[in-house]
Design an enzyme around this catalytic site. Structure first.
Site, PDB file in Angstrom:
ATOM      1  N   CYS A 132      30.805  27.888   1.290  1.00 23.55           N
ATOM      2  CA  CYS A 132      30.684  28.130   2.737  1.00 23.55           C
ATOM      3  C   CYS A 132      31.972  27.816   3.506  1.00 23.55           C
ATOM      4  O   CYS A 132      32.422  28.605   4.347  1.00 23.55           O
ATOM      5  CB  CYS A 132      29.518  27.320   3.300  1.00 23.55           C
ATOM      6  SG  CYS A 132      29.429  25.646   2.655  1.00 23.55           S
ATOM      7  N   HIS A 245      29.646  24.675  10.151  1.00 27.18           N
ATOM      8  CA  HIS A 245      30.776  23.861   9.706  1.00 27.18           C
ATOM      9  C   HIS A 245      31.974  24.126  10.627  1.00 27.18           C
ATOM     10  O   HIS A 245      32.232  25.272  11.018  1.00 27.18           O
ATOM     11  CB  HIS A 245      31.230  24.260   8.300  1.00 27.18           C
ATOM     12  CG  HIS A 245      30.240  23.953   7.215  1.00 27.18           C
ATOM     13  ND1 HIS A 245      29.128  23.169   7.390  1.00 27.18           N
ATOM     14  CD2 HIS A 245      30.241  24.331   5.901  1.00 27.18           C
ATOM     15  CE1 HIS A 245      28.473  23.079   6.235  1.00 27.18           C
ATOM     16  NE2 HIS A 245      29.124  23.779   5.318  1.00 27.18           N
TER      17      HIS A 245
END
Ligand code: A2P
Length: 339
Positions: A132, A245
């Site tokens: 990710c 994130h």
């Protein structure tokens, strides 16, 4: 009528698997049949797709008969054991785990960066979905690489707990509740309390002092961008954020570039949105990014410590672009060009 595909989602009950089902629906992927797979624990569960309840099946040797595309997000050991079985049964696997990513025969794909790598899927019948943190960084690095060449990257990540799965979201919520109500919080998923804290530790520690997550960012970036010469050092940190994130990225470029030039190429880059208006206190945040698919970039500035360098801040939804959306985008390439 255009072709419809038989799609399996392995790990359908998890945070990413669930989002994969939602992405297939949102993006109107041409699904003819949807087979939802999980462990024994999910026996009897049903999940909804386009208003229809679909029973979850227990993953087994025969789960992939007649499947065209199998999206996997059930952990590395499940991918190790079952992705080859799915490929043997005739499905093309798009695997979100780390297990196959660095296999030289398995393409590692971010559609905005290296869509043509999908062509190598027949090697093993498997395409790997990158980590990710790597996905959201390379969609921003690639246009800068094309503009100025990249010498070296130093990145610090601020990663949401959803990257560890549904159980980690519950752990953060329970710890916050415990703290609020005066109880000692219990840490089971993470080695220490994550609420009101952060942990500079994602995945296991390696002999070189880095964590495996940090080395994934190094090696996967080089593989996706097709440039082993890009030097990269990462520090990956888990923070008490639910979704999205964030990354502080320092880029040493080969050619000197201005902030305006960088902003101009990023404004045109696929999958990227510039959110950068510090005068009005506008910059990307996890709450702003969650629930959508673009990587938001802001705080773009020249690095005052070196002659040819740029600093920036980027944020993306780790469950969507960092996992499920990227996998479904790969499935879309397969459907459009290969299957
Ligand atoms: P289950 O819900 O039945 O445990 P997350 O990353 O959010 O923790 O989700 C992991 C996903 O992978 C879940 O859907 C989980 O199913 C599935 N899973 C984990 N281990 C296995 C296994 N051995 N076989 C099949 N599915 C698994």
């Amino acid at each position: 009528m255009s072709k419809l595909y038989k799609v399996a989602v392995c790990g359908a009950t998890g945070a990413v698997g669930n989002q994969m089902i939602q992405c297939l629906e949102e993006r109107d992927f041409p699904v003819g049949e949807l087979r939802l797979l999980a462990s024994e624990r999910s026996k009897g569960k049903k999940l909804t797709y386009k208003g229809e309840e679909i029973p979850v099946q227990v993953l087994g040797q025969d789960s992939f008969q007649d499947i065209d595309i199998a999206l996997f997000s059930a952990g590395a050991s499940t991918s190790r054991d079952y992705a080859p079985l799915a490929a043997e049964a005739g499905a093309v696997v798009v695997d979100n785990s780390s297990y196959w990513r660095m296999d030289p025969l398995v393409p590692l794909v971010v559609p905005e960066v290296n869509p043509k790598a999908v062509a190598d899927y027949p090697n093993k019948g498997i395409i790997a979905n990158p980590n990710c943190s790597t996905i959201q960084m390379v969609v921003v690095l690639q246009p800068i690489q094309e503009l100025a060449g990249i010498e070296r990257v130093v990145v610090s990540t601020y990663q949401a707990v959803s990257g560890t799965g549904q159980k980690a979201i519950f752990e953060l919520e329970n710890q916050l509740k415990d703290l609020h109500e005066g109880r000692a919080p219990e840490a089971k998923v993470y080695p220490q309390q994550i609420a009101w804290n952060l942990l500079p530790h994602i995945d296991v520690f390696l002999d070189n002092g880095y964590t495996k997550e940090e080395m994934k960012m190094v090696l996967e970036t080089q593989k996706i961008m097709g440039d082993d010469g890009i030097k990269l050092s990462a520090t990956c940190v888990r923070v008490p954020v639910r979704y999205s994130h964030s990354e502080a990225v320092n880029i040493a470029t080969k050619k000197k570039v201005s902030v305006d030039e960088v902003r101009a190429v990023l404004a045109k880059a696929p999958g990227v949105k510039v959110v950068d208006d510090p005068a009005n206190l506008v910059y990307p945040t996890p709450l702003m990014s969650a629930g959508q698919d673009l990587t938001l970039v802001g705080r773009i500035r020249e690095d005052i410590s070196q002659e040819k360098g740029i600093d920036l801040w980027l944020v993306a939804d780790n469950i969507r672009k960092g996992a499920a959306t990227n996998a479904v985008q790969i499935a879309e390439i397969l459907a459009a060009d290969y299957l």
